[in-house]
Design a protein around this motif. Structure first.
Motif, short mmCIF file in Angstrom:
data_model
loop_
_atom_site.label_atom_id
_atom_site.label_comp_id
_atom_site.label_asym_id
_atom_site.label_seq_id
_atom_site.Cartn_x
_atom_site.Cartn_y
_atom_site.Cartn_z
N UNK A 96 0.84 -1.20 0.00
CA UNK A 96 0.00 0.00 0.00
C UNK A 96 0.87 1.25 0.00
N UNK A 97 0.53 2.20 -0.83
CA UNK A 97 1.26 3.45 -0.97
C UNK A 97 0.27 4.57 -1.23
N UNK A 98 0.71 5.80 -1.07
CA UNK A 98 -0.17 6.93 -1.36
C UNK A 98 0.35 7.79 -2.52
N UNK A 99 1.48 7.37 -3.11
CA UNK A 99 2.06 8.09 -4.24
C UNK A 99 2.65 7.04 -5.18
N UNK A 100 2.14 6.91 -6.40
CA UNK A 100 2.56 5.83 -7.29
C UNK A 100 4.07 5.74 -7.53
N UNK A 106 10.33 1.26 -5.78
CA UNK A 106 10.54 -0.05 -5.16
C UNK A 106 10.77 -1.10 -6.25
N UNK A 107 9.92 -1.13 -7.25
CA UNK A 107 10.04 -2.12 -8.32
C UNK A 107 11.37 -1.98 -9.05
N UNK A 108 11.77 -0.77 -9.37
CA UNK A 108 13.05 -0.54 -10.06
C UNK A 108 14.22 -1.00 -9.20
N UNK A 109 14.17 -0.70 -7.92
CA UNK A 109 15.24 -1.09 -7.02
C UNK A 109 15.37 -2.61 -6.92
N UNK A 127 -2.95 1.51 -4.29
CA UNK A 127 -2.86 2.93 -4.00
C UNK A 127 -3.96 3.29 -3.00
N UNK A 128 -3.55 3.71 -1.79
CA UNK A 128 -4.53 4.06 -0.76
C UNK A 128 -4.48 5.56 -0.44
#
Length: 182
Positions: A96-100, A106-109, A127-128
């Motif tokens: 869960x995140x509030x900014x895409x 995270x995915x790139x890392x 996205x919350x």
């Protein structure tokens, strides 16, 4: 299982990852930050916005033990943490995140660390932002920030922001449960 994510990055126009915080619903924490004395860290500092440099992001470095990492280690440690959470739950982990951009970084890392093929099957991005931005969520986040001062963490620290996102989610969910049972 749900975990809450926040990142700090260099600039809104060309974001490059600086730190990443995740916290599970039951309170388990994961936090990594770029070693700013590494070549990558020095370059990212040079490319950082004035906000990052002077408004509360980089001055909160070194607040969490064993967090300093290379760029590769950040992705590797995060990918391994998410995989362990998914394995424990025997299910996909909702991130869960509030900014895409947080999930994109995270995915790139994790991709750069060679674990994305495994991790992408184990996570579900959610996205919350609407929940955390609600009045109930905002109040819960502010209370959480006050409590986090005891740990020396403040706004714009990735772990602190992940913890406040969790607090906002819990408050909104509790309100919904109370309204639904009334």
């Amino acid at each position: 299982m749900i975990v809450f994510l926040d990142t700090e990055f260099t600039d809104l126009l060309r974001p490059e990852l600086l730190s990443m915080g995740l916290v599970s619903l039951d309170g388990r924490e994961h936090y990594v930050e770029l070693n700013l004395s590494s070549d990558v860290g020095i370059a990212r500092r040079r490319g950082a916005s004035n906000f990052v440099l002077f408004e509360g992001v980089l001055d909160q470095w070194d607040k969490v033990a064993n967090a300093a990492s290379t760029e590769w280690e950040m992705g590797r440690r995060t990918g391994e943490w998410l995989l362990s959470m998914s394995e424990e739950a025997s299910a996909r982990v909702e991130v869960a995140f509030d900014y895409p951009v947080d999930f994109e970084l995270l995915a790139l890392s994790v991709r750069n660390a060679g674990l994305w093929e495994q991790v992408r099957e184990s996570v579900l991005p959610v996205n919350i932002g609407a929940l955390s931005g609600s009045p109930t969520g905002e109040i819960a986040a502010e209370e959480c920030f006050r409590d986090l001062r005891k740990r020396g963490l403040g706004r714009h620290h990735a772990l602190a922001d992940a913890l406040t996102l969790r607090a906002a989610y819990q408050a909104v969910k509790a309100l919904a449960m109370n309204v639904g049972s009334a």
